[in-house]
Design an enzyme around this catalytic site. Structure first.
Site, short mmCIF file in Angstrom:
data_model
loop_
_atom_site.label_atom_id
_atom_site.label_comp_id
_atom_site.label_asym_id
_atom_site.label_seq_id
_atom_site.Cartn_x
_atom_site.Cartn_y
_atom_site.Cartn_z
N ASP A 278 -12.41 0.89 7.76
CA ASP A 278 -11.51 2.01 7.54
C ASP A 278 -10.48 1.99 8.67
O ASP A 278 -10.68 1.33 9.70
CB ASP A 278 -12.33 3.30 7.54
CG ASP A 278 -11.48 4.54 7.48
OD1 ASP A 278 -10.67 4.65 6.55
OD2 ASP A 278 -11.62 5.40 8.37
N ASP B 227 -8.02 5.16 9.75
CA ASP B 227 -7.89 6.41 10.50
C ASP B 227 -9.22 6.83 11.11
O ASP B 227 -10.22 6.97 10.42
CB ASP B 227 -7.39 7.53 9.59
CG ASP B 227 -5.92 7.37 9.24
OD1 ASP B 227 -5.14 6.99 10.13
OD2 ASP B 227 -5.56 7.63 8.08
#
Length: 263
Positions: free
Chosen positions: A15, A17
């Protein structure tokens, strides 16, 4: 498991963020892909006001430990739909995105540049899988010189008109709880993993644990979870779903140590 992964790590799925990017720096919260746009001086005031209002309404739902994913999804669709419609109204120019990123306080976790360089040098394919805004994410990777030819980004990308003005989004919506859907996993990254079945997965939400769906016949997936807030409420679920849980860790030290074992 750790010994097997370290000996033959074949791919990384992460991922972006609050996973590759930092949560805090010098006591201040760092911006996410959405936050870069939310706080940019290049965006009209009405956008910032409404985006912050929506964040205050929907983010507590996203991280609510008492709600199931099924209960959260309708709210996430509402949130994304309203934000996307709001961005379209702003007539964002493609050329402004680099300036938005340069003026932001976004930072990668300490050691991310080193880790990404090691993965590039050893020709390990990296999938950055994000429910954020892909155009801004790519600018961040370029800004920190880690957008190399082994990196593939799957995210929500803008659609532009012939004048370079953002008029909508491409393809199906990616949100934090549908990272296992087949349409999303049509990425050619998974073709590159044929014969590369040991994966390091990194994320900061429970939905990120699904990102490896699509890996062909996985033999070993090591899941590293970054638990950034509401630790006491969420720790038990994170311990059940991730192999390693890092609490308020703003570094890539653990992942780098695992990759170093590959040498």
């Amino acid at each position: 498991m750790l010994k097997d992964i370290a000996a033959t790590a074949h791919g990384v799925i992460a991922d972006f963020d609050r996973t590759l990017s930092r949560v805090w720096h010098n006591g201040k919260m760092c911006e996410t892909c959405h936050g870069i746009m939310d706080n940019s001086a290049l965006m009209p005031p009405f956008y910032r006001q409404e985006a912050n209002r929506l964040l205050g309404k929907y983010y507590p739902i996203e991280i609510d430990p008492k709600m199931t994913e099924e209960e959260k999804i309708p709210y996430m669709l509402e949130w994304y739909g309203q934000i996307h419609n709001l961005i379209v109204k702003c007539r964002v120019s493609q050329g402004s995105l680099e300036d938005m990123v340069s003026a932001s306080n976004v930072k990668l976790r300490e050691g991310t540049e080193k880790l990404m360089n090691e993965l590039h040098t050893t020709n390990v394919p990296v999938l950055v899988f994000s429910a954020g805004m892909g155009d801004i994410l790519e600018q961040v990777l370029k800004h920190f010189n880690v957008y190399t030819n082994n990196v593939k980004v799957v995210s929500n990308f803008f659609r532009y008109d012939d004048k370079g003005v953002m008029v909508g989004f491409k393809d199906d919506l990616i949100h934090m709880f549908n990272k296992n859907e087949n349409a999303i996993h049509s990425s050619d990254y998974f073709d590159k993993l044929r014969g590369r079945n040991n994966i390091i997965l990194m994320g900061d939400s429970l939905g990120d644990t699904k990102m490896a769906v699509g890996v062909p016949q996985p033999s070993c997936i090591l899941k590293i979870g970054f638990l950034n807030d509401k630790v006491e409420e969420r720790l038990e679920k994170y311990m059940k779903n991730f192999d390693i849980v890092l609490i308020d860790d703003q570094t890539m030290d653990v992942a780098s140590s695992i990759v170093d074992l590959m040498k």
